[in-house]
Design a protein around this motif. Structure first.
Motif, PDB file in Angstrom:
ATOM      1  N   PRO A 118       0.642  -1.200   0.114  1.00 19.22           N
ATOM      2  CA  PRO A 118      -0.080  -0.100  -0.001  1.00 19.22           C
ATOM      3  C   PRO A 118       0.834   1.391  -0.012  1.00 19.22           C
ATOM      4  N   GLY A 119       0.626   2.061  -0.841  1.00 23.65           N
ATOM      5  CA  GLY A 119       1.474   3.420  -1.103  1.00 23.65           C
ATOM      6  C   GLY A 119       2.581   3.246  -2.195  1.00 23.65           C
ATOM      7  N   ARG A 120       2.792   1.961  -2.466  1.00 19.51           N
ATOM      8  CA  ARG A 120       3.942   1.820  -3.447  1.00 19.51           C
ATOM      9  C   ARG A 120       3.417   1.606  -4.844  1.00 19.51           C
ATOM     10  N   GLU A 121       1.993   1.893  -5.010  1.00 18.61           N
ATOM     11  CA  GLU A 121       1.460   1.508  -6.382  1.00 18.61           C
ATOM     12  C   GLU A 121       2.078   2.236  -7.552  1.00 18.61           C
ATOM     13  N   LYS A 165      -3.652   4.967 -10.135  1.00 14.81           N
ATOM     14  CA  LYS A 165      -3.349   4.810  -8.819  1.00 14.81           C
ATOM     15  C   LYS A 165      -2.898   3.348  -8.106  1.00 14.81           C
ATOM     16  N   ARG A 176     -11.165  -0.009  -5.282  1.00 11.85           N
ATOM     17  CA  ARG A 176     -10.678   1.249  -5.044  1.00 11.85           C
ATOM     18  C   ARG A 176      -9.219   1.124  -4.636  1.00 11.85           C
ATOM     19  N   ALA A 177      -8.579   2.137  -5.211  1.00 13.18           N
ATOM     20  CA  ALA A 177      -7.106   2.188  -4.724  1.00 13.18           C
ATOM     21  C   ALA A 177      -6.953   2.606  -3.219  1.00 13.18           C
ATOM     22  N   PRO A 178      -5.955   2.017  -2.590  1.00  9.42           N
ATOM     23  CA  PRO A 178      -5.896   2.211  -1.191  1.00  9.42           C
ATOM     24  C   PRO A 178      -5.982   3.772  -0.760  1.00  9.42           C
ATOM     25  N   GLY A 179      -6.685   4.036  -0.052  1.00 12.01           N
ATOM     26  CA  GLY A 179      -7.267   5.213   0.588  1.00 12.01           C
ATOM     27  C   GLY A 179      -8.309   5.964  -0.415  1.00 12.01           C
ATOM     28  N   PRO A 223     -11.757   7.195  -1.200  1.00 13.22           N
ATOM     29  CA  PRO A 223     -12.828   7.063  -0.566  1.00 13.22           C
ATOM     30  C   PRO A 223     -13.982   6.383  -1.123  1.00 13.22           C
ATOM     31  N   LEU A 224     -14.968   5.696  -0.267  1.00  9.69           N
ATOM     32  CA  LEU A 224     -16.359   4.952  -0.661  1.00  9.69           C
ATOM     33  C   LEU A 224     -17.316   5.880  -1.530  1.00  9.69           C
ATOM     34  N   ASP A 225     -17.704   5.558  -2.408  1.00  6.47           N
ATOM     35  CA  ASP A 225     -18.649   6.463  -3.273  1.00  6.47           C
ATOM     36  C   ASP A 225     -20.002   5.545  -3.906  1.00  6.47           C
TER      37      ASP A 225
END
Lengths: 507, 507
Positions: free
Chosen positions: A212-215, A259, A393-396, A398-400
């Protein structure tokens, strides 16, 4: 690069297990493979996409373990690769392995045979490779797990080290060179062993390939790796004497894909790929994939665009789910084509395995699949559009999700009431159009609500005790592409909506 | 079309009232206009965008009512245009009208004078037109309301007829030809009366121009109307002897803009515009506008891209809000440029009116505005990035705010914990980087949570009784463009996060 052949739709993806689950070892044969393809050809499938792997190969690979690796057909249910599987699943598991092994032992390679039969019928023939399948990853051992995977797991080299709560946490980390090489071996084998029109890299099994974060940094690794694959495809094309296309399955939203390190737009612009398939993951078919946006983003390239249509229908995250009906599949596919996709891409739409023949009937399968070749044919069928949500969804991010929707007063500058936007494809003319709303509460009196489509109030046609209400939508109200449904209750008429559908009668 | 001149940044938008609110009738003069522009030039503003209207014109227009229409400077507070205004606001209102009228009576046109002074300093000079401003629309009468607007309102021809709960419901309906003509008159006058480099059509005041559901059909009306404006600009360019550019302010997300009938990507591709400014509406600066996506979508055109930076900072919808600090503005602006925008566009950043001089100090204004010319200069300043939300959605688009965020277990396939993605611009090197989390609850012990940035746990630096905790982020962990923050509590450590910021020290 060589000239691209247009890809015939609909594109039909087969997973690596379905054929073997639905044929016993006694039934399996080269002729059974032919019959399988014959069925798809009869239904009007344009391109068959054959899957050779999850963590293992389902054919007699020389470079990856085979599905039946470590499995003894004569052994007990307590043998290592079976003993962690729930008892009630062991029989099905064994049947699949027995069938796959039997076919290989007969000297029949499923894919080679299937592709030859595709040629016979004039179907496009593609291979698809799952790039990070983690089926079975929560088990200590299983025929689903490869030695390679178990090695990565034992060495604490999986994607997420600081948490271990979901399948996705246990995916391989594609930043690791040994992971890249592991898959490249399989690419090389398949390019040599099989003769197909295209190779699809299925990055949607299971979508999360990096810590997570390295995508986005990781995405550059994947892009470099894909350059190697492109080169290998071009080399194979020379020896085979025809182009070999390269395709990708990626998340439904372009920015989510980017992302997640799956920047299909960049790949398209760099000339690495020939086909991009935005798609949901699994939980639900996604009725509002932004095909228009994808179409614009890859505009000016030669890349073709197909929209992924999944088999599951779930309006509310974690809510009730069903399989897609023929009408829903028609609605989703029509929206995809109307939005600018070149093809409809069917995933998990197995005539037998998941019960489509039982649920739809063989004739319905034929009429719907055949119509999926083009939007004009589809638009003549009865169809149903729905609101679902996106399950990747990409990490982080938000839900939609749009549902459940309630009539809490939204704040300025948002309009109040409870508004939905539902994708509906081309404007229907002279059809019966109905809006379905399902309310969570039983006590709602839908006739007390004011329900608007594109600002005009629609009359209620019927409602039932289970909270489902149908409203008449004058066909003249319908707009191109999507409709705005605005429901106003308030006060004593508070409500929560859990399903929204628009149906259009057949021409 | 003529060759485009590059637009100098930062671009500074002035509203139609600020100058008159901040100068009394005694203070106002042509020299005061010069001094106003001198201040902006000193601060390093590259392009001044002057606003001539809300519902009325703030100059001595011959085709629209003037702000002081129907107002008698000698009359009582009970005169028709004042009597519906709250008593405490009457004095400020009158002062503004007195000042605007006085300047016009002196024979000074604010815009002509301002543009001349811009030329003197080498600043770009643009006019901006608010295309559907509804300030005052909830009042029965007010100097803000035009006779034209009141006529539309009386005839029940406003945007929303089935509901009347917000300002937005009371916007003009741009499908009406008389609305289109009303604004075209003003375009024609301004093209003739003033000499500017560009005309901006501000579709973000107030964003909603059509009956709910009619936006995409309506968008074709706007596109046709803009063709007329483009033609008029090109004709004026000939008579003025230099190009006249056309710009638009539109919602921050390309698909939201399209679904609101404001399809800036189509306008760019059709050669109708020279500048597109994605921007939030008002409630909060938006720190994660998808500039990369905009950049890709208008790629291949000559259109320039500027990112709108607003003055208000509100992490949670309807939650506490403050004005932007210099560090926050630097963070937002740097992300915009790093994402591919050509310019930063400042909206509501008035040195005096909204207290920026008081809050920031004159020197800080100068250093920040000057740095906004380019990303390299900005990246040297101390900056702060934040998570907010987007305050404009098309009717029916679901909510997607990231905050408040809590540690409810998310479901497969989403990662569990509570993850955020925060835009941070270029990778900082050798800086002090800190993560700020604000918890809703006072009782949280932040040292009991596991806080990760890009998969690595970060140590707590300090926490305070008001629920704010600071974590050290090793600078080497920072990725390009954005970071993933993942907070794991669970069980007794349940939490709700209402503010997330990443600060980067100055170089």
């Amino acid at each position: 690069m060589m000239t691209k052949s247009p890809i015939a739709g609909p594109i039909f993806n087969q997973d690596s297990s379905e054929f073997f689950f639905t044929h016993t070892a006694d039934e399996i044969s080269g002729e059974a493979v032919d019959a399988y393809i014959d069925r798809l050809a009869h239904a009007g499938v344009g391109t068959f996409v054959s899957c050779g792997n999850a963590m293992r190969a389902n054919y007699a690979s020389e470079v990856w373990e085979r599905d039946w690796h470590g499995y003894d057909p004569e052994g007990s249910d307590d043998q290592p690769v079976l003993k962690h599987i729930p008892v009630e699943q062991v029989r099905t598991f064994r049947q699949r392995l027995d069938s796959a092994k039997r076919l290989a032992d007969m000297g029949v390679d499923f894919h080679a045979r299937a592709f030859a039969r595709c040629r016979h019928h004039g179907l496009g023939a593609w291979m698809t490779m799952r790039m990070n399948d983690v089926h079975g990853c929560m088990d200590q051992d299983s025929p689903l797990l490869s030695t390679f995977y178990k090695g990565q797991r034992a060495a604490n080299q999986l994607r997420t080290q600081y948490r271990d709560t979901s399948w996705m946490d246990r995916a391989l980390d594609w930043e690791r060179p040994e992971v890249q090489e592991h898959y490249f071996k399989l690419v090389q084998e398949q390019l040599k062993r099989f003769d197909f029109d295209g190779l699809e890299l299925d990055w949607m099994r299971f979508c999360y390939h990096f810590r997570p974060g390295r995508e986005m940094a990781g995405g550059r690794v994947i892009t470099d790796w894909m350059c190697r694959v492109r080169t290998a495809c071009d080399a194979a094309a020379k020896s085979k004497g025809h182009p070999i296309m390269l395709g990708v399955r990626v998340p439904s939203r372009p920015e989510t894909a980017r992302k997640l390190g799956l920047d299909a737009v960049a790949w398209a612009k760099e000339g690495l790929i020939d086909l991009v398939v935005p798609t949901p993951f699994w939980a639900t078919c996604e009725f509002d994939m932004p095909m228009q946006e994808w179409h614009r983003l890859i505009g000016g390239t030669k890349v073709q665009l197909a929209g992924g249509v999944e088999i599951r229908y779930q309006p509310v995250p974690n809510g009730p789910a069903t399989m897609m009906t023929a009408e829903l599949a028609t609605g989703a596919a029509l929206s995809v084509l109307h939005g600018g996709a070149d093809q409809v891409y069917l995933f998990n739409y197995f005539p037998s395995g998941h019960g489509l023949t039982k649920d739809w009937g063989a004739e319905t399968i034929d009429s719907v699949f055949r119509a999926m070749k083009d939007a004009t044919a589809m638009a003549k069928l009865a169809r149903r559009h729905a609101i679902t949500y996106r399950d990747i969804r990409a990490p982080g991010e938000p839900l939609d999700n749009a549902l459940p929707g309630s009539d809490l007063q939204a704040d300025m500058p948002s309009p109040s009431g409870c508004a939905f936007r539902i994708n509906t494809g081309p404007i229907p003319v002279g059809r019966i159009v109905e809006l379905l709303l399902e309310f969570q509460q039983g006590g709602i009196d839908p006739s007390q609500l004011r329900v608007h489509v594109n600002s005009q109030q629609c009359a209620i046609k019927q409602s039932s005790d289970d909270g489902v209400a149908i409203y008449n939508v004058p066909c003249e109200l319908m707009e191109d592409e999507s409709q705005v449904v605005d429901v106003i209750g308030g006060g004593k008429n508070a409500f929560t909506i859990v399903r929204v559908e628009v149906s259009v009668s057949a021409a």
